[in-house]
Design a protein around this motif. Sequence first.
Motif, PDB file in Angstrom:
ATOM      1  N   TYR A  12       0.827  -1.205   0.000  1.00 30.99           N
ATOM      2  CA  TYR A  12       0.000   0.000   0.000  1.00 30.99           C
ATOM      3  C   TYR A  12       0.864   1.260   0.000  1.00 30.99           C
ATOM      4  CZ  TYR A  12      -3.606   3.363   1.101  1.00 30.99           C
ATOM      5  OH  TYR A  12      -4.442   4.451   1.051  1.00 30.99           O
ATOM      6  N   LEU A  13       1.955   1.244   0.736  1.00 30.97           N
ATOM      7  CA  LEU A  13       2.872   2.389   0.718  1.00 30.97           C
ATOM      8  C   LEU A  13       3.431   2.598  -0.685  1.00 30.97           C
ATOM      9  CD1 LEU A  13       4.488   4.625   2.062  1.00 30.97           C
ATOM     10  CD2 LEU A  13       6.176   2.898   2.765  1.00 30.97           C
ATOM     11  N   PHE A  14       3.801   1.508  -1.343  1.00 25.48           N
ATOM     12  CA  PHE A  14       4.291   1.614  -2.719  1.00 25.48           C
ATOM     13  C   PHE A  14       3.210   2.156  -3.643  1.00 25.48           C
ATOM     14  CE2 PHE A  14       4.917  -0.513  -6.931  1.00 25.48           C
ATOM     15  CZ  PHE A  14       6.003   0.267  -7.330  1.00 25.48           C
ATOM     16  N   CYS A  15       1.975   1.741  -3.431  1.00 24.68           N
ATOM     17  CA  CYS A  15       0.851   2.243  -4.213  1.00 24.68           C
ATOM     18  C   CYS A  15       0.736   3.762  -4.072  1.00 24.68           C
ATOM     19  CB  CYS A  15      -0.440   1.569  -3.748  1.00 24.68           C
ATOM     20  SG  CYS A  15      -1.965   2.352  -4.326  1.00 24.68           S
ATOM     21  N   VAL A  16       0.792   4.260  -2.844  1.00 27.20           N
ATOM     22  CA  VAL A  16       0.689   5.700  -2.597  1.00 27.20           C
ATOM     23  C   VAL A  16       1.859   6.442  -3.234  1.00 27.20           C
ATOM     24  CG1 VAL A  16       0.651   7.492  -0.811  1.00 27.20           C
ATOM     25  CG2 VAL A  16      -0.634   5.373  -0.469  1.00 27.20           C
ATOM     26  N   ILE A  17       3.058   5.876  -3.116  1.00 33.96           N
ATOM     27  CA  ILE A  17       4.242   6.508  -3.714  1.00 33.96           C
ATOM     28  C   ILE A  17       4.100   6.560  -5.232  1.00 33.96           C
ATOM     29  CG2 ILE A  17       6.720   6.243  -4.118  1.00 33.96           C
ATOM     30  CD1 ILE A  17       6.932   5.051  -1.299  1.00 33.96           C
ATOM     31  N   ASN A  48      -3.820 -11.061 -19.260  1.00 30.73           N
ATOM     32  CA  ASN A  48      -2.782 -11.804 -19.962  1.00 30.73           C
ATOM     33  C   ASN A  48      -2.183 -12.939 -19.143  1.00 30.73           C
ATOM     34  OD1 ASN A  48      -2.190 -10.120 -22.615  1.00 30.73           O
ATOM     35  ND2 ASN A  48      -2.535  -8.655 -20.960  1.00 30.73           N
ATOM     36  N   GLY A  49      -2.682 -13.141 -17.928  1.00 30.76           N
ATOM     37  CA  GLY A  49      -2.193 -14.230 -17.101  1.00 30.76           C
ATOM     38  C   GLY A  49      -0.738 -14.105 -16.719  1.00 30.76           C
ATOM     39  N   VAL A  50      -0.304 -12.876 -16.438  1.00 28.36           N
ATOM     40  CA  VAL A  50       1.088 -12.629 -16.069  1.00 28.36           C
ATOM     41  C   VAL A  50       1.132 -11.928 -14.712  1.00 28.36           C
ATOM     42  CG1 VAL A  50       1.828 -12.478 -18.468  1.00 28.36           C
ATOM     43  CG2 VAL A  50       1.117 -10.400 -17.263  1.00 28.36           C
ATOM     44  N   PRO A  51       2.306 -11.908 -14.078  1.00 32.47           N
ATOM     45  CA  PRO A  51       2.417 -11.187 -12.799  1.00 32.47           C
ATOM     46  C   PRO A  51       2.256  -9.692 -12.997  1.00 32.47           C
ATOM     47  CG  PRO A  51       4.241 -12.733 -13.108  1.00 32.47           C
ATOM     48  CD  PRO A  51       3.529 -12.628 -14.421  1.00 32.47           C
ATOM     49  N   SER A  52       2.078  -8.999 -11.897  1.00 29.28           N
ATOM     50  CA  SER A  52       1.988  -7.542 -11.918  1.00 29.28           C
ATOM     51  C   SER A  52       3.209  -6.950 -12.613  1.00 29.28           C
ATOM     52  CB  SER A  52       1.898  -6.998 -10.483  1.00 29.28           C
ATOM     53  OG  SER A  52       2.004  -5.594 -10.461  1.00 29.28           O
ATOM     54  N   LEU A  53       2.982  -5.910 -13.416  1.00 28.73           N
ATOM     55  CA  LEU A  53       4.084  -5.300 -14.161  1.00 28.73           C
ATOM     56  C   LEU A  53       4.989  -4.452 -13.281  1.00 28.73           C
ATOM     57  CD1 LEU A  53       2.272  -4.269 -17.459  1.00 28.73           C
ATOM     58  CD2 LEU A  53       3.497  -6.376 -16.923  1.00 28.73           C
ATOM     59  N   ILE A  54       4.529  -4.088 -12.108  1.00 29.70           N
ATOM     60  CA  ILE A  54       5.360  -3.357 -11.144  1.00 29.70           C
ATOM     61  C   ILE A  54       5.233  -4.052  -9.795  1.00 29.70           C
ATOM     62  CG2 ILE A  54       5.329  -1.116 -12.291  1.00 29.70           C
ATOM     63  CD1 ILE A  54       3.026  -0.313 -10.470  1.00 29.70           C
ATOM     64  N   LYS A  55       6.325  -4.084  -9.057  1.00 26.67           N
ATOM     65  CA  LYS A  55       6.337  -4.755  -7.765  1.00 26.67           C
ATOM     66  C   LYS A  55       6.915  -3.838  -6.708  1.00 26.67           C
ATOM     67  CE  LYS A  55       6.842  -9.441  -9.652  1.00 26.67           C
ATOM     68  NZ  LYS A  55       7.656 -10.681  -9.649  1.00 26.67           N
ATOM     69  N   ILE A  72      11.252  -1.179   0.573  1.00 24.39           N
ATOM     70  CA  ILE A  72       9.988  -0.780   1.198  1.00 24.39           C
ATOM     71  C   ILE A  72       9.437  -1.921   2.040  1.00 24.39           C
ATOM     72  CG2 ILE A  72       7.590  -0.134   0.755  1.00 24.39           C
ATOM     73  CD1 ILE A  72       8.488   1.440  -1.628  1.00 24.39           C
ATOM     74  N   THR A  73       9.518  -3.136   1.501  1.00 24.97           N
ATOM     75  CA  THR A  73       9.089  -4.304   2.278  1.00 24.97           C
ATOM     76  C   THR A  73       9.884  -4.422   3.571  1.00 24.97           C
ATOM     77  OG1 THR A  73       8.434  -5.490   0.279  1.00 24.97           O
ATOM     78  CG2 THR A  73       8.843  -6.816   2.243  1.00 24.97           C
ATOM     79  N   ASN A  74      11.183  -4.133   3.503  1.00 21.46           N
ATOM     80  CA  ASN A  74      12.036  -4.237   4.688  1.00 21.46           C
ATOM     81  C   ASN A  74      11.672  -3.223   5.760  1.00 21.46           C
ATOM     82  OD1 ASN A  74      13.451  -6.357   3.558  1.00 21.46           O
ATOM     83  ND2 ASN A  74      15.087  -5.057   2.737  1.00 21.46           N
ATOM     84  N   ILE A  75      11.053  -2.116   5.365  1.00 20.16           N
ATOM     85  CA  ILE A  75      10.620  -1.124   6.353  1.00 20.16           C
ATOM     86  C   ILE A  75       9.645  -1.753   7.337  1.00 20.16           C
ATOM     87  CG2 ILE A  75       9.300   1.021   6.660  1.00 20.16           C
ATOM     88  CD1 ILE A  75      10.438   1.981   4.013  1.00 20.16           C
ATOM     89  N   PHE A  76       8.832  -2.671   6.825  1.00 25.69           N
ATOM     90  CA  PHE A  76       7.827  -3.309   7.663  1.00 25.69           C
ATOM     91  C   PHE A  76       8.332  -4.622   8.253  1.00 25.69           C
ATOM     92  CE2 PHE A  76       5.687  -0.474   4.815  1.00 25.69           C
ATOM     93  CZ  PHE A  76       4.689   0.094   5.592  1.00 25.69           C
ATOM     94  N   ASN A  77       9.640  -4.882   8.105  1.00 24.75           N
ATOM     95  CA  ASN A  77      10.284  -6.058   8.700  1.00 24.75           C
ATOM     96  C   ASN A  77       9.623  -7.364   8.287  1.00 24.75           C
ATOM     97  OD1 ASN A  77      12.146  -4.487  10.221  1.00 24.75           O
ATOM     98  ND2 ASN A  77      10.535  -4.080  11.724  1.00 24.75           N
TER      99      ASN A  77
END
Length: 242
Positions: free
Chosen positions: A95-100, A192-199, A204-209
């Motif tokens: 969600y933080l990445f979404c806002v950014i 298209n049955g593929v993963p998200s184009l942005i991850k 950022i994930t590490n911020i939330f441990n």
Amino acid sequence: MEGVKEFFNAIPPVSRYLFTIFLGIPVLAAMRFISFNYLYLDFTYTFKHFHLWRLITAPCIISSLGPMFLFNLIFFYQYTTKLESINYSGKSDDYLFCVIFISICNIIFGLIFEYYFLGTMTVMSLIYLYSRMNPTGTSSFYGFFSFKTIYLPWVFLVAHFLQTGHPPYSDFLAIVSGHIFFYLTDIYPRANGVPSLIKTPKFITNIFNKGDRNPNNVSRDPRTGRPIQEGGHNWGQGVPLG
């Protein structure tokens, strides 16, 4: 004070900090501790004088204290909290990445079209994302009438036009920012049955441990968090009707 503390603690983490910033900036400005002159988005000050903090403050400024600020703050609190607690439950880093991401899009539009305060654009982008992630839900506008949530941003668009008398160009661009994010993370991958184009970046994930919370790199539905099956047949997953 205990009630205020409980109120803030009940807000999901990213929304809590954002709400504090959205509320705190105009309050501090009204008390003359800070000045909007050092916070709004401006190409010359930001990039030629290296006031890079403006890239952070501008998306968080709705306006000075007043009725319009209060209404937008309420909407921001309502929909950022719902998004993080429902659609991004347990995924505050996403969600933080979404806002950014949507803030970066809004900043680009702001620099092109000379919008200085982008807080209302942030609110509108989040309202759009909420409407797309919860399209079959029911929403209301000031409690006067109810409608499908998918129409929520367009109701706000018309309401802003009626309130101000000016074409809501910035609101429309904010919807575009939200749609860009939704297209890259939901529409195109689903079609298209593929993963998200942005991850979400690892830092950022590490911020939330959380570390590597998805070690098998499984693509997940941004609405439900469930794995997206790539290829083959998706047996046994019901499709709701109506």
